[in-house]
Every structure is written in structure tokens, then in C-alpha cells.
Design a protein around this motif. Structure first.
Motif, PDB file in Angstrom:
ATOM      1  N   SER A 192      46.245  47.890 -11.893  1.00  0.00           N
ATOM      2  CA  SER A 192      45.011  47.398 -11.275  1.00  0.00           C
ATOM      3  C   SER A 192      45.190  46.070 -10.555  1.00  0.00           C
ATOM      4  CB  SER A 192      43.911  47.254 -12.339  1.00  0.00           C
ATOM      5  OG  SER A 192      44.286  46.291 -13.302  1.00  0.00           O
ATOM      6  N   CYS A 193      46.340  45.456 -10.653  1.00  0.00           N
ATOM      7  CA  CYS A 193      46.529  44.163  -9.991  1.00  0.00           C
ATOM      8  C   CYS A 193      47.685  44.169  -8.999  1.00  0.00           C
ATOM      9  CB  CYS A 193      46.693  43.030 -11.009  1.00  0.00           C
ATOM     10  SG  CYS A 193      48.067  43.210 -12.146  1.00  0.00           S
ATOM     11  N   THR A 194      48.087  45.352  -8.569  1.00  0.00           N
ATOM     12  CA  THR A 194      49.074  45.473  -7.502  1.00  0.00           C
ATOM     13  C   THR A 194      48.554  46.449  -6.452  1.00  0.00           C
ATOM     14  OG1 THR A 194      50.207  47.239  -8.732  1.00  0.00           O
ATOM     15  CG2 THR A 194      51.112  45.010  -8.923  1.00  0.00           C
TER      16      THR A 194
ATOM     17  N   VAL B 251      51.246  38.614 -14.504  1.00  0.00           N
ATOM     18  CA  VAL B 251      50.014  39.323 -14.157  1.00  0.00           C
ATOM     19  C   VAL B 251      49.022  38.431 -13.402  1.00  0.00           C
ATOM     20  CG1 VAL B 251      47.924  40.341 -15.167  1.00  0.00           C
ATOM     21  CG2 VAL B 251      50.177  41.119 -15.903  1.00  0.00           C
ATOM     22  N   THR B 252      48.869  37.175 -13.822  1.00  0.00           N
ATOM     23  CA  THR B 252      47.920  36.290 -13.134  1.00  0.00           C
ATOM     24  C   THR B 252      48.308  36.106 -11.672  1.00  0.00           C
ATOM     25  OG1 THR B 252      47.353  35.128 -15.175  1.00  0.00           O
ATOM     26  CG2 THR B 252      46.919  33.980 -13.102  1.00  0.00           C
ATOM     27  N   GLY B 253      49.587  35.887 -11.419  1.00  0.00           N
ATOM     28  CA  GLY B 253      50.042  35.725 -10.040  1.00  0.00           C
ATOM     29  C   GLY B 253      49.862  36.987  -9.218  1.00  0.00           C
ATOM     30  N   LEU B 254      50.104  38.136  -9.826  1.00  0.00           N
ATOM     31  CA  LEU B 254      49.902  39.404  -9.123  1.00  0.00           C
ATOM     32  C   LEU B 254      48.443  39.584  -8.731  1.00  0.00           C
ATOM     33  CD1 LEU B 254      52.146  41.717 -11.334  1.00  0.00           C
ATOM     34  CD2 LEU B 254      52.476  41.317  -8.889  1.00  0.00           C
ATOM     35  N   THR B 255      47.543  39.296  -9.665  1.00  0.00           N
ATOM     36  CA  THR B 255      46.119  39.440  -9.378  1.00  0.00           C
ATOM     37  C   THR B 255      45.680  38.451  -8.300  1.00  0.00           C
ATOM     38  OG1 THR B 255      45.830  40.027 -11.717  1.00  0.00           O
ATOM     39  CG2 THR B 255      43.838  39.613 -10.442  1.00  0.00           C
ATOM     40  N   ASP B 256      46.215  37.245  -8.366  1.00  0.00           N
ATOM     41  CA  ASP B 256      45.912  36.240  -7.349  1.00  0.00           C
ATOM     42  C   ASP B 256      46.340  36.736  -5.969  1.00  0.00           C
ATOM     43  OD1 ASP B 256      45.251  33.092  -7.186  1.00  0.00           O
ATOM     44  OD2 ASP B 256      46.830  33.574  -5.751  1.00  0.00           O
TER      45      ASP B 256
ATOM     46  N   ARG C 202      46.876  46.005   5.071  1.00  0.00           N
ATOM     47  CA  ARG C 202      46.437  44.792   4.373  1.00  0.00           C
ATOM     48  C   ARG C 202      47.537  44.386   3.404  1.00  0.00           C
ATOM     49  NH1 ARG C 202      40.993  44.178   0.565  1.00  0.00           N
ATOM     50  NH2 ARG C 202      41.383  42.038  -0.106  1.00  0.00           N
ATOM     51  N   PRO C 203      48.147  43.211   3.577  1.00  0.00           N
ATOM     52  CA  PRO C 203      49.271  42.840   2.700  1.00  0.00           C
ATOM     53  C   PRO C 203      48.820  42.705   1.248  1.00  0.00           C
ATOM     54  CG  PRO C 203      49.074  41.360   4.597  1.00  0.00           C
ATOM     55  CD  PRO C 203      47.823  42.174   4.554  1.00  0.00           C
ATOM     56  N   GLY C 204      49.799  42.747   0.356  1.00  0.00           N
ATOM     57  CA  GLY C 204      49.467  42.590  -1.050  1.00  0.00           C
ATOM     58  C   GLY C 204      50.709  42.660  -1.921  1.00  0.00           C
ATOM     59  N   PRO C 205      50.526  42.474  -3.230  1.00  0.00           N
ATOM     60  CA  PRO C 205      51.656  42.475  -4.151  1.00  0.00           C
ATOM     61  C   PRO C 205      52.041  43.896  -4.570  1.00  0.00           C
ATOM     62  CG  PRO C 205      49.651  42.020  -5.356  1.00  0.00           C
ATOM     63  CD  PRO C 205      49.259  42.152  -3.907  1.00  0.00           C
ATOM     64  N   VAL C 206      53.327  44.118  -4.720  1.00  0.00           N
ATOM     65  CA  VAL C 206      53.830  45.369  -5.283  1.00  0.00           C
ATOM     66  C   VAL C 206      54.803  45.023  -6.402  1.00  0.00           C
ATOM     67  CG1 VAL C 206      53.573  46.657  -3.120  1.00  0.00           C
ATOM     68  CG2 VAL C 206      55.756  45.539  -3.634  1.00  0.00           C
ATOM     69  N   LEU C 207      55.048  45.981  -7.275  1.00  0.00           N
ATOM     70  CA  LEU C 207      55.948  45.754  -8.412  1.00  0.00           C
ATOM     71  C   LEU C 207      56.851  46.960  -8.601  1.00  0.00           C
ATOM     72  CD1 LEU C 207      55.202  44.133 -11.799  1.00  0.00           C
ATOM     73  CD2 LEU C 207      56.121  46.467 -11.804  1.00  0.00           C
ATOM     74  N   VAL C 208      58.136  46.682  -8.842  1.00  0.00           N
ATOM     75  CA  VAL C 208      59.109  47.731  -9.153  1.00  0.00           C
ATOM     76  C   VAL C 208      59.681  47.436 -10.536  1.00  0.00           C
ATOM     77  CG1 VAL C 208      61.190  48.946  -8.436  1.00  0.00           C
ATOM     78  CG2 VAL C 208      59.674  47.952  -6.698  1.00  0.00           C
ATOM     79  N   ASP C 209      59.453  48.346 -11.473  1.00  0.00           N
ATOM     80  CA  ASP C 209      59.906  48.213 -12.856  1.00  0.00           C
ATOM     81  C   ASP C 209      61.218  48.974 -13.002  1.00  0.00           C
ATOM     82  OD1 ASP C 209      59.493  47.175 -15.421  1.00  0.00           O
ATOM     83  OD2 ASP C 209      58.512  49.000 -16.135  1.00  0.00           O
ATOM     84  N   ILE C 210      62.291  48.291 -13.431  1.00  0.00           N
ATOM     85  CA  ILE C 210      63.636  48.880 -13.413  1.00  0.00           C
ATOM     86  C   ILE C 210      64.244  48.846 -14.815  1.00  0.00           C
ATOM     87  CG2 ILE C 210      65.871  48.869 -12.241  1.00  0.00           C
ATOM     88  CD1 ILE C 210      64.578  46.994 -10.129  1.00  0.00           C
ATOM     89  N   PRO C 211      64.338  49.995 -15.493  1.00  0.00           N
ATOM     90  CA  PRO C 211      64.955  50.037 -16.822  1.00  0.00           C
ATOM     91  C   PRO C 211      66.403  49.549 -16.791  1.00  0.00           C
ATOM     92  CG  PRO C 211      63.720  52.042 -16.399  1.00  0.00           C
ATOM     93  CD  PRO C 211      63.787  51.298 -15.102  1.00  0.00           C
ATOM     94  N   LYS C 212      66.864  49.021 -17.905  1.00  0.00           N
ATOM     95  CA  LYS C 212      68.185  48.405 -17.945  1.00  0.00           C
ATOM     96  C   LYS C 212      69.301  49.425 -17.722  1.00  0.00           C
ATOM     97  CE  LYS C 212      70.744  44.874 -20.485  1.00  0.00           C
ATOM     98  NZ  LYS C 212      70.734  43.977 -21.670  1.00  0.00           N
ATOM     99  N   ASP C 213      69.133  50.655 -18.221  1.00  0.00           N
ATOM    100  CA  ASP C 213      70.194  51.642 -18.018  1.00  0.00           C
ATOM    101  C   ASP C 213      70.298  52.059 -16.553  1.00  0.00           C
ATOM    102  OD1 ASP C 213      67.665  52.839 -18.388  1.00  0.00           O
ATOM    103  OD2 ASP C 213      68.567  54.785 -18.891  1.00  0.00           O
ATOM    104  N   VAL C 214      69.183  51.994 -15.811  1.00  0.00           N
ATOM    105  CA  VAL C 214      69.228  52.294 -14.380  1.00  0.00           C
ATOM    106  C   VAL C 214      69.996  51.194 -13.640  1.00  0.00           C
ATOM    107  CG1 VAL C 214      67.782  52.541 -12.306  1.00  0.00           C
ATOM    108  CG2 VAL C 214      67.095  53.636 -14.453  1.00  0.00           C
ATOM    109  N   GLN C 215      69.911  49.968 -14.137  1.00  0.00           N
ATOM    110  CA  GLN C 215      70.665  48.883 -13.519  1.00  0.00           C
ATOM    111  C   GLN C 215      72.172  49.046 -13.713  1.00  0.00           C
ATOM    112  OE1 GLN C 215      69.026  45.010 -14.781  1.00  0.00           O
ATOM    113  NE2 GLN C 215      67.080  46.066 -15.229  1.00  0.00           N
TER     114      GLN C 215
END
Length: 584
Positions: free
Chosen positions: A125-127, A84-89, A154-167
Motif C-alpha cells: 500500500s505504500c509503493t 516504510v515511512t520513507g516509501l509512504t512519503d 506519475r513517478p513514485g517508489p517501487v520495491l524489489v525484495d530479493i531472497p538471499k539464495d537468489v543473490q
């Protein structure tokens, strides 16, 4: 022709199709299928960090240095929360990174399963944007969309959350060219009427200044080149935020230096006294503006930014232009040249005369006397001995960061990696690892304070494992320097918990990791010690013992205007009067 593959394989294939060559990460149960696929390929190198915060900062360093999105992979629960800290940064500093997180299986979401956390909720709030992928059929398209969102506008951080069964699940893989991203198409061309209005202002301005920011660098090499052309053609002075250093060369004769809380006297005075301020890719953050009602009080203000939400957010402007910096500057130059390349030359000559008077203050002067190394001297010598190298500079956060910005010169963009908006201690070391991984042959130096550096010191293991010869140049004053400075100047010299009584021996610490340790406490030995650091083929911890109570000047105290700077030696030597007039 579609291809069937598991979700985990889709992740690796999508990264390859997006041109990713490096992933920074740390494995855990919820991402083991993806790690198994990484094991079975050779197109992407995985850098095993020692903490997930380090993974994100390393991805930031990689992104800032290369201009490409950085990528990191972490597990669910604490893996995601540690990011989270890195994402907010990255959000604060507009750095394009793609963070992939594992998640518990879809049928367990909401059950407080082992290592479960509401990652999408926590990081909303941080992506710039985030996704929870519950259907393997949408995984590939979501990954490609994530790269588009991270880098477009404007560039920025994004996050993709992937459940284990989807993997584990199987579905059709979708290639990038098959994904429609037209729903997110930020405006890149500026309004020509507004650009023409700005050109008219350029033609008549008596006391103009270009105020540039990280947006110039984020726009790409063309934007920096166009900025340089515009500055040289008009003859206007140019200054920059912390994040914009290098967009215009520090050796340029129109360069005023960095502005803001610890900016140069001439830069801040020019901002205060200008009649036309042209903001190019900066966001009027509080470190720059100081007291808003006293900020550049007599100027007409133009603001060029690709993010419409930044326009009039903090400072009301007269000429707002939404668009990509490179596109807008290209049109600005075309219109200005077509109208005869006009400027108010007589007034501009007088303006430069005033600026040159401010320059005489020489606000960065210092005296190196005695046997104790001044931090300013340490960075002055570092600059002199390394400026001819293929050099990249990272920093931690604090006094050393401001001294690095003041005393190190940057001739090109993407050579300066620092935490601006969030001010994240612990950023610089992992960021330097990301930069060194991107440019293995370059000289990479992280200018640090001992307190900041200790926050992510475990990444020395990463540097050793992957043979990354990063140099950690620690200005060791045995204090939380910036905290101590504020306590001295603003809190009655009550030094509440601004030092540590249990610092390590950094030379022994380096040796424990298998790195080289160098200690220097005598200015007479400094040059030789720096050259020893440069010439060593491997990671180095350089423990540079400096004056413990040195303050970083110039400084605009909180709540003060740009012309109310504390100047240190220039002030005590009577070079300026109370109104900021030069007496020399």
C-alpha cells in the motif's frame, strides 16, 4: 550475447546499466552478497546512513534535486520495515525511488525465520508497485522494470525484495534494452479536443488563475519552461502548492505566492474568487482545498494530470485532461497561438486590479523588535544572504516549513525539497544529505525545527563520514511549534505534551560529531552568524533561538473556506474587514 552472473552481481550490473551513481543504504545479513559485489566495483558510490529511514529520505532528496530515481539498499525484516515511512512519503509526493530489500532464502519464507518480514505485503500500500523475486532468471528484468515503473507516468517508489539464495544463484543477465516494458505505458499526450476546449476557456475567462503543483516539476525542465511561457503570454496570475514551488519564479510579476492552509492572502482569495481555475499537476489535496463545498465555488475547473485516478477524485472538474504536463502545455500553447493568442484583456485588467488590492494586505509582514529573534526574521535574513548562491533548500515539517515556503524565494525547479503529503518529521536532514551528495559544491541548507531535527539527528554521522557540508538551520522555539499553535487556537490553550524539557545543547552535539556548532539568540548577531555558517567548509548545526510562541499566519482553520483566513498582524491592525475587503 548473454552473460552468466550471480544474482548479487546482477543487482550491481543493473544499477550501472540504469545510470545509477549513488546508493544510500545499510547492510545486514540478507544483503551481504550484494554488499560484497558493491565492494568489488568503483562505478557506484555507497553512502552508509545511520538508519534505514534516513536512506530512503536521502534517496528522495537526491531524486527531487536531480530528477533521476534515487536508490537505496536495506536488509530484511527491520531494515525493510524501517523504510516504510520513507516509501509512504515518496508515494504521497510522487518521488521516483527504487528500494532494494534483502529477504530470507526462498525455502525459509513463511517460517518466521530470523529477520523475516512479509515485505511485499507490508509495502503493497505504500509503493507504486513491488516485486518478490524467487527466480534468478527474472531478477535482472525485474530490476529494469522497477526503474521503468518508478519513473514512467506519475513517478513514485517501487520495491524489489530479493531472497538471499537468489543473490547467490547464477543465471543469465538481461540488459535493459532486452526488457519489454510496453505493458506499462502511461498516456503522455493529452486529448486535443479537451485541450482546445481549455483554450476556448482561456480566451473568454474574466478571472482566471493557474494552480500549479509538483507534477510540473516532475514532468521535467521543459514543463517549467512551458509554464513560464504560458503565464507570460496570457498574463494570467499563477499560484502553487507547497510541492510546486520553483516551477514559476518567485520574482515573477504574475506570481501570487503559495496557496493553501498557510498560503498567501492574495493567492487564496484569487482561488476563491476566480471564474476559471486551471489545475496543472496538482491533486486537490486537503491542505489546498479546505472545505470542499466552499472551494473556488464560482469557477469552471480544468485539471491536467498524468495520473487518471487523480482526475475527479476530490474535486469534480469541467475540463479533464490526462497527459504529461510538458506535452499538454506544448499542445495548449500551439493551439492558443494558432487561434490568435486571445484573452479577455479588459476583464483581466480588472482582475489584476482586485488582486493588487489583496496584495496590499501584505500578509507576511512582521516586526522584528527587541532582543528575541522572530522566526520570520531569521528566514528573511537567510533568504537575503543566500539567494545569490547555488542553493538548495530542504525542510523538516512544522511551522518552520511553512515559514520557509513563505519567506524563501525559489526561481527554479528542483531547488526545494520538503515532505508535503505525509508531513514527515525527520525528512529534511537525510534529504539534505542526498542533495549534497548529488551536488557537492552547492550550498545545501535544511531549515528545521528542533523537534523534527532530533528524529533523524544520527545522520550527522553520515554527513561527517562522507564530508558532506550540509547546513542544519534550526529554528529552536523549544516547542512542537505547529502542535502548540493548534492547541492555542483550537484547543483552549491546553498545551498537552507540546514541548520537551530535555533538549540537547546543539553546539556541543555538533562538536561531539566533529561538526561545527553555531548558536545565535540576538537579532543583531544573526547576519554574521549566518555568514559564518555559509563560509564553514563542513557540516554545521546552527541553533537559532527564536520566539517561543510565534504563530504561523496566514492560516485557514480546519473546516473553513479560503476567504476565512486568520491573518495575524494584518487582521489585528484592521487592514481588512470581516468579509475580506481591503481597507487600506
Amino acid at each position: 550475447m548473454t552473460r552468466q552472473m550471480t544474482g548479487a552481481k546482477m543487482v550491481v550490473q543493473a544499477l550501472l546499466d540504469q545510470g545509477v551513481d549513488t546508493v544510500f543504504g545499510y547492510p545486514g545479513g540478507a544483503v551481504l552478497p550484494i554488499y560484497d559485489e558493491i565492494f568489488q566495483q568503483n562505478g557506484i558510490k555507497h553512502i552508509l546512513v545511520r538508519h534505514e529511514q534516513g536512506a530512503v529520505h536521502a534517496a528522495e532528496g537526491y531524486a527531487r534535486a536531480t530528477g533521476k530515481p534515487g536508490v537505496c539498499l536495506v536488509t530484511s525484516g527491520p531494515g525493510a520495515t524501517n523504510a516504510v515511512t520513507g516509501l509512504t512519503d515518496a508515494l504521497m509526493d510522487s518521488i521516483p525511488i527504487v528500494v532494494l530489500t534483502g529477504q530470507v532464502p526462498t525455502f525459509m519464507i513463511g517460517s518466521d525465520a530470523f529477520q523475516e518480514a512479509d515485505t511485499v505485503g507490508i509495502t503493497r500500500s505504500c509503493t507504486k508497485h513491488n516485486w518478490l523475486v524467487k527466480d534468478p532468471a527474472t531478477l535482472a528484468s525485474t530490476l529494469h522494470e522497477a526503474f521503468h515503473v518508478a519513473t514512467a507516468g506519475r513517478p513514485g517508489p517501487v520495491l524489489v525484495d530479493i531472497p538471499k539464495d537468489v543473490q547467490f544463484a547464477t543465471s543469465d543477465y538481461v540488459a535493459p534494452k532486452q526488457v519489454n516494458t510496453s505493458h506499462y505505458a502511461p498516456r503522455v499526450k493529452g486529448d486535443l479536443e479537451s485541450i482546445t476546449e481549455l483554450v476556448e476557456a482561456l480566451e473568454t475567462a474574466k478571472r482566471p488563475v493557474f494552480y500549479t503543483g509538483g507534477g510540473v516539476i516532475n514532468s521535467g525542465p521543459a514543463a517549467s519552461q512551458l509554464l513560464r511561457e504560458l503565464v507570460e503570454a496570457t498574463g494570467f496570475p499563477v499560484t502553487s502548492t507547497l510541492m510546486g514551488l520553483g516551477a514559476y519564479p518567485a520574482s515573477g510579476d504574475k506570481w501570487l505566492g503559495m496557496l493553501g492552509m498557510h498560503g498567501l492572502y492574495e493567492a487564496n482569495m484569487a482561488m476563491h474568487g476566480c471564474d476559471l481555475m486551471i489545475n496543472i499537476g496538482a491533486r486537490f489535496d486537503d491542505r489546498i482545498t479546505g472545505r470542499i463545498d466552499a472551494f473556488s465555488p464560482k469557477s469552471a475547473k480544468a485539471h491536467i494530470d498524468i495520473d487518471p485516478s487523480s482526475i475527479n477524485k476530490v474535486i469534480r472538474v469541467d475540463i479533464p485532461i490526462v497527459g504529461d504536463i510538458a506535452h499538454v502545455l506544448e499542445d495548449l500553447l500551439k493551439i492558443w497561438k494558432a487561434r490568435g493568442r486571445k484573452t479577455n484583456r479588459e476583464a483581466l485588467e480588472k482582475w489584476w486590479g482586485r488582486i493588487n488590492e489583496w496584495r496590499k494586505v501584505d500578509c507576511l509582514k512582521f516586526k522584528q523588535e527587541g532582543k528575541i529573534i522572530k522566526p520570520q526574521y531569521a528566514l528573511h535574513r537567510l533568504e537575503e544572504l543566500t539567494k545569490t548562491y547555488d542553493r538548495y533548500i530542504c525542510t523538516e515539517v512544522g511551522q518552520h516549513q511553512m515559514w520557509a515556503a513563505q519567506y524563501l524565494g525559489f526561481e527554479d525547479p528542483n531547488r526545494w525539497m520538503t515532505s508535503g503529503g505525509l508531513g514527515t518529521m525527520g525528512y529534511g536532514f537525510p534529504a539534505s544529505i542526498g542533495v549534497q551528495q548529488a551536488f557537492p559544491e552547492a550550498l545545501v541548507i535544511n531549515v528545521a525545527g528542533e523537534a523534527s531535527w532530533l528524529m533523524n539527528m544520527q545522520e550527522m554521522g553520515t554527513a561527517i563520514q562522507f564530508r558532506l557540508p550540509v547546513n542544519q538551520f534550526i529554528l529552536n522555539n523549544e516547542r512542537l511549534g505547529m502542535v502548540r499553535q493548534w492547541q492555542e487556537l483550537l484547543h483552549g490553550e491546553r498545551y498537552s505534551h507540546s514541548w520537551s524539557e530535555a533538549l540537547p545543547d546543539f553546539v556541543k552535539l555538533a562538536e561531539a560529531f566533529g561538526a561545527k556548532g553555531i548558536r545565535c539568540d540576538d537579532p543583531a548577531d544573526l547576519d554574521d552568524a549566518i555568514m559564518e555558517m555559509i563560509n564553514y567548509d563542513g557540516p554545521v548545526i546552527f541553533d537559532c533561538l527564536v520566539e517561543k510562541h510565534e504563530n504561523c499566519f496566514p492560516m485557514i482553520p480546519s473546516g473553513k473556506a479560503h476567504n476565512e483566513m486568520l491573518l495575524g498582524e494584518a487582521e489585528t491592525q484592521g487592514v481588512i474587514d470581516a468579509k475580506g475587503s481591503v481597507l487600506v
